[in-house]
Design a protein around this motif. Structure first.
Motif, PDB file in Angstrom:
ATOM      1  N   GLN A   6     -16.841   2.188  74.121  1.00 31.23           N
ATOM      2  CA  GLN A   6     -16.886   3.469  73.677  1.00 31.23           C
ATOM      3  C   GLN A   6     -17.373   3.370  72.207  1.00 31.23           C
ATOM      4  O   GLN A   6     -18.536   4.556  71.803  1.00 31.23           O
ATOM      5  CB  GLN A   6     -15.365   4.203  73.526  1.00 31.23           C
ATOM      6  N   GLY A   7     -16.799   2.752  71.468  1.00 37.80           N
ATOM      7  CA  GLY A   7     -17.169   2.701  70.064  1.00 37.80           C
ATOM      8  C   GLY A   7     -18.786   2.296  69.932  1.00 37.80           C
ATOM      9  O   GLY A   7     -19.616   3.183  69.000  1.00 37.80           O
ATOM     10  N   ALA A   8     -19.286   1.611  70.771  1.00 35.73           N
ATOM     11  CA  ALA A   8     -20.659   0.924  70.804  1.00 35.73           C
ATOM     12  C   ALA A   8     -21.647   2.312  71.081  1.00 35.73           C
ATOM     13  O   ALA A   8     -22.834   2.124  70.632  1.00 35.73           O
ATOM     14  CB  ALA A   8     -20.759   0.018  71.621  1.00 35.73           C
ATOM     15  N   LEU A   9     -20.900   3.220  71.290  1.00 36.00           N
ATOM     16  CA  LEU A   9     -22.211   4.576  71.923  1.00 36.00           C
ATOM     17  C   LEU A   9     -22.173   5.260  70.588  1.00 36.00           C
ATOM     18  O   LEU A   9     -23.110   6.177  70.559  1.00 36.00           O
ATOM     19  CB  LEU A   9     -21.254   5.451  72.891  1.00 36.00           C
ATOM     20  N   SER A  10     -21.565   5.053  69.493  1.00 36.62           N
ATOM     21  CA  SER A  10     -21.482   6.069  68.492  1.00 36.62           C
ATOM     22  C   SER A  10     -22.794   6.166  67.915  1.00 36.62           C
ATOM     23  O   SER A  10     -23.228   6.839  67.198  1.00 36.62           O
ATOM     24  CB  SER A  10     -20.570   5.596  67.362  1.00 36.62           C
TER      25      SER A  10
ATOM     26  N   GLY B   4     -10.925   5.203  72.846  1.00 37.80           N
ATOM     27  CA  GLY B   4     -10.202   4.559  74.026  1.00 37.80           C
ATOM     28  C   GLY B   4      -8.788   5.171  74.177  1.00 37.80           C
ATOM     29  O   GLY B   4      -8.591   5.550  75.255  1.00 37.80           O
TER      30      GLY B   4
ATOM     31  N   SER C 177     -13.395   3.067  67.782  1.00 34.92           N
ATOM     32  CA  SER C 177     -13.412   2.598  68.990  1.00 34.92           C
ATOM     33  C   SER C 177     -12.085   2.862  69.618  1.00 34.92           C
ATOM     34  O   SER C 177     -11.611   3.709  70.636  1.00 34.92           O
ATOM     35  CB  SER C 177     -13.659   1.198  69.099  1.00 34.92           C
TER      36      SER C 177
ATOM     37  N   GLU D 116     -15.878  -9.756  66.645  1.00 35.16           N
ATOM     38  CA  GLU D 116     -15.078 -11.062  66.021  1.00 35.16           C
ATOM     39  C   GLU D 116     -13.643 -10.921  65.735  1.00 35.16           C
ATOM     40  O   GLU D 116     -12.811 -11.611  65.928  1.00 35.16           O
ATOM     41  CB  GLU D 116     -15.930 -11.282  64.965  1.00 35.16           C
ATOM     42  N   ILE D 117     -13.449  -9.700  64.879  1.00 35.31           N
ATOM     43  CA  ILE D 117     -12.204  -9.230  64.515  1.00 35.31           C
ATOM     44  C   ILE D 117     -11.079  -9.363  65.923  1.00 35.31           C
ATOM     45  O   ILE D 117     -10.300  -9.707  65.956  1.00 35.31           O
ATOM     46  CB  ILE D 117     -12.094  -7.898  64.108  1.00 35.31           C
TER      47      ILE D 117
ATOM     48  N   LEU E 232     -18.764  11.957  67.851  1.00 34.39           N
ATOM     49  CA  LEU E 232     -19.666  11.398  68.442  1.00 34.39           C
ATOM     50  C   LEU E 232     -21.156  12.196  68.262  1.00 34.39           C
ATOM     51  O   LEU E 232     -22.250  11.951  68.089  1.00 34.39           O
ATOM     52  CB  LEU E 232     -19.739  10.861  69.698  1.00 34.39           C
TER      53      LEU E 232
ATOM     54  N   TRP F 143     -23.716   2.070  65.106  1.00 41.73           N
ATOM     55  CA  TRP F 143     -23.344   0.794  65.048  1.00 41.73           C
ATOM     56  C   TRP F 143     -24.736  -0.089  64.737  1.00 41.73           C
ATOM     57  O   TRP F 143     -25.419  -0.171  65.769  1.00 41.73           O
ATOM     58  CB  TRP F 143     -22.555   0.016  66.187  1.00 41.73           C
TER      59      TRP F 143
ATOM     60  N   ARG G 273      -7.163 -10.538  56.344  1.00 36.69           N
ATOM     61  CA  ARG G 273      -7.931 -11.643  56.098  1.00 36.69           C
ATOM     62  C   ARG G 273      -9.040 -10.978  55.018  1.00 36.69           C
ATOM     63  O   ARG G 273      -9.356  -9.961  55.174  1.00 36.69           O
ATOM     64  CB  ARG G 273      -8.719 -12.207  57.240  1.00 36.69           C
TER      65      ARG G 273
ATOM     66  N   ASP H 209     -25.339  -5.875  63.988  1.00 32.18           N
ATOM     67  CA  ASP H 209     -24.553  -6.778  63.082  1.00 32.18           C
ATOM     68  C   ASP H 209     -23.192  -6.357  62.972  1.00 32.18           C
ATOM     69  O   ASP H 209     -22.230  -6.989  63.302  1.00 32.18           O
ATOM     70  CB  ASP H 209     -25.006  -6.727  61.568  1.00 32.18           C
ATOM     71  N   LEU H 210     -23.067  -5.012  62.731  1.00 34.20           N
ATOM     72  CA  LEU H 210     -21.726  -4.233  62.767  1.00 34.20           C
ATOM     73  C   LEU H 210     -20.897  -4.613  64.165  1.00 34.20           C
ATOM     74  O   LEU H 210     -19.821  -4.960  64.003  1.00 34.20           O
ATOM     75  CB  LEU H 210     -21.640  -2.992  62.484  1.00 34.20           C
TER      76      LEU H 210
ATOM     77  N   SER I  41     -12.309   0.625  74.829  1.00 32.43           N
ATOM     78  CA  SER I  41     -12.571   1.071  73.512  1.00 32.43           C
ATOM     79  C   SER I  41     -13.772   0.679  72.767  1.00 32.43           C
ATOM     80  O   SER I  41     -14.624   1.608  72.235  1.00 32.43           O
ATOM     81  CB  SER I  41     -11.188   0.748  72.548  1.00 32.43           C
ATOM     82  N   THR I  42     -14.110  -0.540  73.008  1.00 35.50           N
ATOM     83  CA  THR I  42     -15.278  -1.095  72.353  1.00 35.50           C
ATOM     84  C   THR I  42     -16.436  -0.892  72.516  1.00 35.50           C
ATOM     85  O   THR I  42     -17.521  -0.261  71.968  1.00 35.50           O
ATOM     86  CB  THR I  42     -15.275  -2.397  72.083  1.00 35.50           C
TER      87      THR I  42
ATOM     88  N   ARG J 246     -19.570  -8.352  64.097  1.00 35.87           N
ATOM     89  CA  ARG J 246     -18.639  -8.603  63.260  1.00 35.87           C
ATOM     90  C   ARG J 246     -17.234  -7.736  63.636  1.00 35.87           C
ATOM     91  O   ARG J 246     -16.141  -8.351  63.838  1.00 35.87           O
ATOM     92  CB  ARG J 246     -18.606  -7.809  61.720  1.00 35.87           C
ATOM     93  N   THR J 247     -17.339  -6.548  64.273  1.00 38.69           N
ATOM     94  CA  THR J 247     -16.415  -5.905  64.908  1.00 38.69           C
ATOM     95  C   THR J 247     -15.560  -6.846  66.037  1.00 38.69           C
ATOM     96  O   THR J 247     -14.408  -6.985  66.143  1.00 38.69           O
ATOM     97  CB  THR J 247     -16.625  -4.479  65.225  1.00 38.69           C
TER      98      THR J 247
END
Lengths: 192, 192, 192, 192
Positions: free
Chosen positions: D153-157, C154, C150, D170-171, C107, D160, C136, D163-164, D150-151, D167-168
């Motif tokens: 945290q990931g969102a901090l990178s 985590g 992510s 959504e998975i 990061l 993102w 998918r 849109d990404l 986790s998500t 979509r993430t």
DNA sequence: TATGAATGAGCCTTCATTCAT
DNA sequence: CATGAATGAAGGCTCATTCAT
């Protein structure tokens, strides 16, 4: 000088001094002013209104202390047994100091007036003791003051038991005393 | 352990200790580490590389001091005149302290090893003086240490002249001394 | 660029990287460079000769890490079962991260080159899994990378048990997977 | 406890928290307290009067954040559509985090009370979604929390795009969702 | 006048980085 | 080249003192 304080102001002054005595007794002169305010139940600003500076507060405290001590000595100097007055006073002061670290401030904060009168009273105690034949004639007042100061400092070390303190005082007293027939089969003298 | 320091590092270490001795001598243990660095002509970080903590610096300082003092005492304990060794040592230490407030730190910073040996050497000096008949037999080592400590503290007050210091010491020595045949003429007391 | 390092220099470089891996794995990117040097058995200066900046060191470390990871993925991408390769890789990386806080650096320190190739290999793994009908079809590579990142983050939280980690991964895998009948209109997936 | 702050103090407290939110949002929990003071337009001491420790400041910040978030979730848990509440909340939190690195602190600074209630509310959202048939029954609350964490945290990178992110999410949602005939005959994938 | 919040200098300590040896 | 000491800028925090309320 400043005219008589309002009643509540005088009350606050007293509360602050009382708190300060406790606080500095416990923590020495490093203790924080805020703590004094807290313990006195007033705000910091109030402390500073009464004592513009921390040094002023310490000085006031020590003046008070000295006044009490001086009064104590003065009484011994007029009413007590001349032969024991000096020793009695010496012992009392040292014991008192051991429980009150404030006195360390005596080193840090320059005093002016009142200390003189303590010296005066001590000189008087000394004179009487010498007249009574209890203290060697060549001992001088400043020496007694120096011994007093030293022993008070020593008493702060925390490592002194009551017993050690008394034995140490005994040596100093022995040094001050006129030893007629030079007894010391047993140190042979009472301490109150 | 750590192998011999590089030449320049050793030089710096010495400079820092020297500066610290001055600074703490003047300001007591409250004096700032930064001031030590400044006086030593190094950056703050350098002080901390050598002494990771302010307490470490004070300890090092006091260890040095104690070692010198102990060595001094040890020499007196083996080579000097048993009758005067204790008094000589006592006087030296007090004089030395008067110029060095660092010693106050002895109260604040917990020491471990060396202080014990100082007490040991003093005990030895005492024993010899007693054997030589110069000190009363009932005087105990802890009392001597207490007197030493007190007098050193007192010597810091700044108000002591050399003369006052010597006269004060003389009273303490008198208190320690065995007075049978009253040797030591001139120590004089009342009525021959 | 810089010409080939001398043998000992290369050895040092390796030692430093190894030490850094440990140190940063334990303490995260906040860990001190000095500690890296110590653990590598070299002096601080040596670390900085090889990596002029702490960030450079971290970058190098991560490059290494990425290379290993990428190689790992590449192997799965060519030799393993297409249907499970992606999941296998995903799980391995997450597990690895949990034991290696260095990855947080991903990061903080901007990477450039190699990460691309990781993305490439992951894309390849994804393509194969999709071809094999295991994932998918509308899942895109950047989404997988985002999930990966992510989940690795985590996994650092320290609060994850192995069990929780596996169950959490399972949900994500479930989200990636192609589910035979695939109903649920509106959730938007391929083949209505 | 402490009675209502003076008006100006409350104003300052608010200014500090606002500044802190910004500062820590930008720089994460490593950001300096001094910077917070500067941005709030107060002196460093003022920050420390309100929050005696940096950790206290972070805690206060996170408490606020969590309260908002929890309140938000609580509302969804009582008034919204059970089938979408969990997803809606999940998305909101992740979006919010993306703009606020402070949340990383959730890892570093130990929280006590409120976080529990967040978990509670999330559990409630999950229960409702499961009752409504929107989420698979075997999904457990701790898994949802883990995904959330986790998500975020990931969102901090920083890398993102909106849109990404969507979509993430959504998975992940797909992974949580109950799929019509509910296949998952065994989760059907190997783990080493 | 009392309050108690704000100030700001100063303290101890850490650490990335530089540089003499 | 390696070494490891020196540097110096922050950082977190304390506290005497000032000042708006």
């Amino acid at each position: 000088m400043s005219r008589p304080l309002r009643a509540d102001a005088r009350r606050n002054r007293a509360k602050i001094l009382a708190a300060a005595e406790q606080v500095f007794a416990e923590g020495g002169p490093e203790a924080s002013t805020e703590e004094v305010a807290r313990r006195a139940g007033v705000a910091a600003g109030t402390v500073f209104r009464h004592f513009p500076t921390k040094a002023d507060l310490l000085r006031a405290l020590m003046k008070d202390l000295l006044e009490q001590v001086t009064a104590d000595a003065a009484e011994l100097a007029t009413s007590g047994d001349p032969a024991t007055g000096l020793f009695e006073f010496f012992g009392r002061l040292v014991r008192r100091t051991a429980a009150n670290r404030t006195v360390v401030g005596l080193l840090a904060v320059p005093l002016s007036g009142p200390i003189t009168s303590l010296a005066d009273v001590v000189a008087e105690l000394l004179r009487r003791a010498q007249e009574a034949g209890a203290v060697r004639l060549e001992v001088r007042p400043d020496e007694v003051m120096a011994l007093l100061e030293s022993t008070c400092q020593g008493a702060l070390s925390g490592a002194w038991t009551d017993d050690l303190r008394d034995r140490t005082l005994e040596i100093i007293f022995f040094g001050l005393r006129a030893h007629r027939p030079l007894p010391h089969p047993g140190t042979g003298w009472a301490e109150s």
